[in-house]
Design a protein around this motif. Structure first.
Motif, PDB file in Angstrom:
ATOM      1  N   LEU A  31      40.844  26.523  49.761  1.00  0.00           N
ATOM      2  CA  LEU A  31      41.201  25.117  49.579  1.00  0.00           C
ATOM      3  C   LEU A  31      41.875  24.528  50.813  1.00  0.00           C
ATOM      4  N   LYS A  32      42.087  25.362  51.848  1.00  0.00           N
ATOM      5  CA  LYS A  32      42.655  24.976  53.153  1.00  0.00           C
ATOM      6  C   LYS A  32      44.155  24.724  53.138  1.00  0.00           C
ATOM      7  N   LYS A  33      44.726  24.493  51.948  1.00  0.00           N
ATOM      8  CA  LYS A  33      46.172  24.336  51.812  1.00  0.00           C
ATOM      9  C   LYS A  33      46.540  24.626  50.361  1.00  0.00           C
ATOM     10  N   VAL A  34      47.800  24.897  50.122  1.00  0.00           N
ATOM     11  CA  VAL A  34      48.255  25.122  48.747  1.00  0.00           C
ATOM     12  C   VAL A  34      48.053  23.829  47.965  1.00  0.00           C
ATOM     13  N   THR A  35      47.386  23.971  46.829  1.00  0.00           N
ATOM     14  CA  THR A  35      46.961  22.829  46.029  1.00  0.00           C
ATOM     15  C   THR A  35      47.289  23.084  44.566  1.00  0.00           C
ATOM     16  N   SER A  36      47.607  22.038  43.846  1.00  0.00           N
ATOM     17  CA  SER A  36      47.811  22.122  42.403  1.00  0.00           C
ATOM     18  C   SER A  36      46.441  22.071  41.732  1.00  0.00           C
ATOM     19  N   VAL A  37      46.088  23.134  41.025  1.00  0.00           N
ATOM     20  CA  VAL A  37      44.755  23.275  40.431  1.00  0.00           C
ATOM     21  C   VAL A  37      44.839  23.035  38.924  1.00  0.00           C
ATOM     22  N   SER A  38      44.062  22.075  38.429  1.00  0.00           N
ATOM     23  CA  SER A  38      44.084  21.769  36.997  1.00  0.00           C
ATOM     24  C   SER A  38      42.865  22.305  36.250  1.00  0.00           C
ATOM     25  N   GLU A  39      41.761  22.558  36.974  1.00  0.00           N
ATOM     26  CA  GLU A  39      40.557  23.083  36.324  1.00  0.00           C
ATOM     27  C   GLU A  39      39.727  23.857  37.339  1.00  0.00           C
ATOM     28  N   VAL A  40      39.091  24.926  36.869  1.00  0.00           N
ATOM     29  CA  VAL A  40      38.144  25.696  37.672  1.00  0.00           C
ATOM     30  C   VAL A  40      36.874  25.858  36.858  1.00  0.00           C
ATOM     31  N   GLY A  41      35.749  25.994  37.536  1.00  0.00           N
ATOM     32  CA  GLY A  41      34.519  26.162  36.780  1.00  0.00           C
ATOM     33  C   GLY A  41      33.324  26.483  37.642  1.00  0.00           C
ATOM     34  N   GLY A  42      32.242  26.784  36.954  1.00  0.00           N
ATOM     35  CA  GLY A  42      30.969  27.060  37.599  1.00  0.00           C
ATOM     36  C   GLY A  42      29.836  26.799  36.629  1.00  0.00           C
ATOM     37  N   GLY A  43      28.676  26.429  37.174  1.00  0.00           N
ATOM     38  CA  GLY A  43      27.496  26.169  36.363  1.00  0.00           C
ATOM     39  C   GLY A  43      26.512  27.319  36.458  1.00  0.00           C
ATOM     40  N   PHE A  44      25.964  27.736  35.318  1.00  0.00           N
ATOM     41  CA  PHE A  44      25.079  28.894  35.245  1.00  0.00           C
ATOM     42  C   PHE A  44      23.829  28.554  34.444  1.00  0.00           C
ATOM     43  N   LEU A  45      22.808  29.393  34.603  1.00  0.00           N
ATOM     44  CA  LEU A  45      21.507  29.180  33.973  1.00  0.00           C
ATOM     45  C   LEU A  45      21.100  30.411  33.180  1.00  0.00           C
ATOM     46  N   GLN A  46      20.374  30.184  32.087  1.00  0.00           N
ATOM     47  CA  GLN A  46      19.744  31.290  31.362  1.00  0.00           C
ATOM     48  C   GLN A  46      18.278  30.947  31.120  1.00  0.00           C
ATOM     49  N   ASP A  47      17.413  31.829  31.570  1.00  0.00           N
ATOM     50  CA  ASP A  47      15.979  31.787  31.282  1.00  0.00           C
ATOM     51  C   ASP A  47      15.586  33.240  31.052  1.00  0.00           C
ATOM     52  N   THR A  48      15.801  33.719  29.860  1.00  0.00           N
ATOM     53  CA  THR A  48      15.665  35.141  29.544  1.00  0.00           C
ATOM     54  C   THR A  48      14.288  35.690  29.892  1.00  0.00           C
ATOM     55  N   ARG A  49      13.235  34.899  29.675  1.00  0.00           N
ATOM     56  CA  ARG A  49      11.888  35.385  30.013  1.00  0.00           C
ATOM     57  C   ARG A  49      11.789  35.717  31.506  1.00  0.00           C
ATOM     58  N   ALA A  50      12.494  34.974  32.345  1.00  0.00           N
ATOM     59  CA  ALA A  50      12.456  35.175  33.799  1.00  0.00           C
ATOM     60  C   ALA A  50      13.548  36.142  34.275  1.00  0.00           C
ATOM     61  N   TRP A  51      14.175  36.866  33.355  1.00  0.00           N
ATOM     62  CA  TRP A  51      15.196  37.873  33.645  1.00  0.00           C
ATOM     63  C   TRP A  51      16.535  37.250  34.074  1.00  0.00           C
ATOM     64  N   ILE A  52      16.706  35.966  33.868  1.00  0.00           N
ATOM     65  CA  ILE A  52      17.935  35.257  34.234  1.00  0.00           C
ATOM     66  C   ILE A  52      18.770  35.112  32.967  1.00  0.00           C
ATOM     67  N   VAL A  53      19.955  35.735  32.961  1.00  0.00           N
ATOM     68  CA  VAL A  53      20.792  35.754  31.764  1.00  0.00           C
ATOM     69  C   VAL A  53      22.198  35.267  32.146  1.00  0.00           C
ATOM     70  N   PHE A  54      22.805  34.479  31.250  1.00  0.00           N
ATOM     71  CA  PHE A  54      24.171  34.039  31.505  1.00  0.00           C
ATOM     72  C   PHE A  54      25.066  35.246  31.784  1.00  0.00           C
ATOM     73  N   PRO A  55      26.074  35.072  32.630  1.00  0.00           N
ATOM     74  CA  PRO A  55      27.035  36.162  32.820  1.00  0.00           C
ATOM     75  C   PRO A  55      27.756  36.466  31.505  1.00  0.00           C
ATOM     76  N   THR A  56      28.194  37.706  31.354  1.00  0.00           N
ATOM     77  CA  THR A  56      28.922  38.066  30.135  1.00  0.00           C
ATOM     78  C   THR A  56      30.268  37.372  30.096  1.00  0.00           C
ATOM     79  N   LYS A  57      30.867  37.187  31.274  1.00  0.00           N
ATOM     80  CA  LYS A  57      32.099  36.399  31.385  1.00  0.00           C
ATOM     81  C   LYS A  57      32.266  35.976  32.832  1.00  0.00           C
ATOM     82  N   VAL A  58      33.051  34.937  33.020  1.00  0.00           N
ATOM     83  CA  VAL A  58      33.385  34.452  34.356  1.00  0.00           C
ATOM     84  C   VAL A  58      34.904  34.494  34.473  1.00  0.00           C
TER      85      VAL A  58
END
Length: 136
Positions: A31-58
């Protein structure tokens, strides 16, 4: 590409996703400097037929120096890997304005695909697909 604000959709072939086979995804955001963080996140995809599965946890961790990490949040997946619907999901958490300079994001790979999956006879492993990370 993971911090550019460009979100992917269910059509992962368009190229808005980063894919990681047979391993956990891990990234550190400076973050380049100490920052007050209120939310963290990430976007993920699941397409099981294509072997793409959501992570078990983040798992999200914070650090002031990039060496010593403390738990910030953990978000478990609630969607079955056997759900063949192509879908996206945000894994995010409120962090109560924790102070940090660095944020580590680790998405745990589903691992070896089970017997019901068409990849099983080929010793197939899941991919983790991520399109965007954020720290607010």
């Amino acid at each position: 590409a993971l911090l550019d604000g460009i979100r992917g959709d269910e059509n992962w072939r368009k190229g808005d996703w980063q894919g990681f086979p047979q391993q956990d995804f891990e990234a550190v955001i400076d973050l380049k400097k100490v920052t007050s963080v209120s939310e963290v996140g990430g976007g993920f995809l699941q397409d099981t037929r294509a072997w793409i599965v959501f992570p078990t946890k983040v798992v999200f961790e914070s650090s002031m120096d990039g060496k010593t990490w403390k738990p910030l949040a953990s978000v478990s997946n609630t969607i079955d890997a056997g759900d063949y619907t192509i879908q996206t999901k945000d894994f995010s958490a409120v962090t109560n304005k924790q102070k940090a300079r660095y944020i580590k994001v680790r998405a745990h790979n589903f691992g070896k695909l089970p017997e019901w999956h068409q990849a099983y006879p080929f010793d197939g492993y899941a991919y983790v697909f991520v399109d965007e990370l954020w720290v607010r």
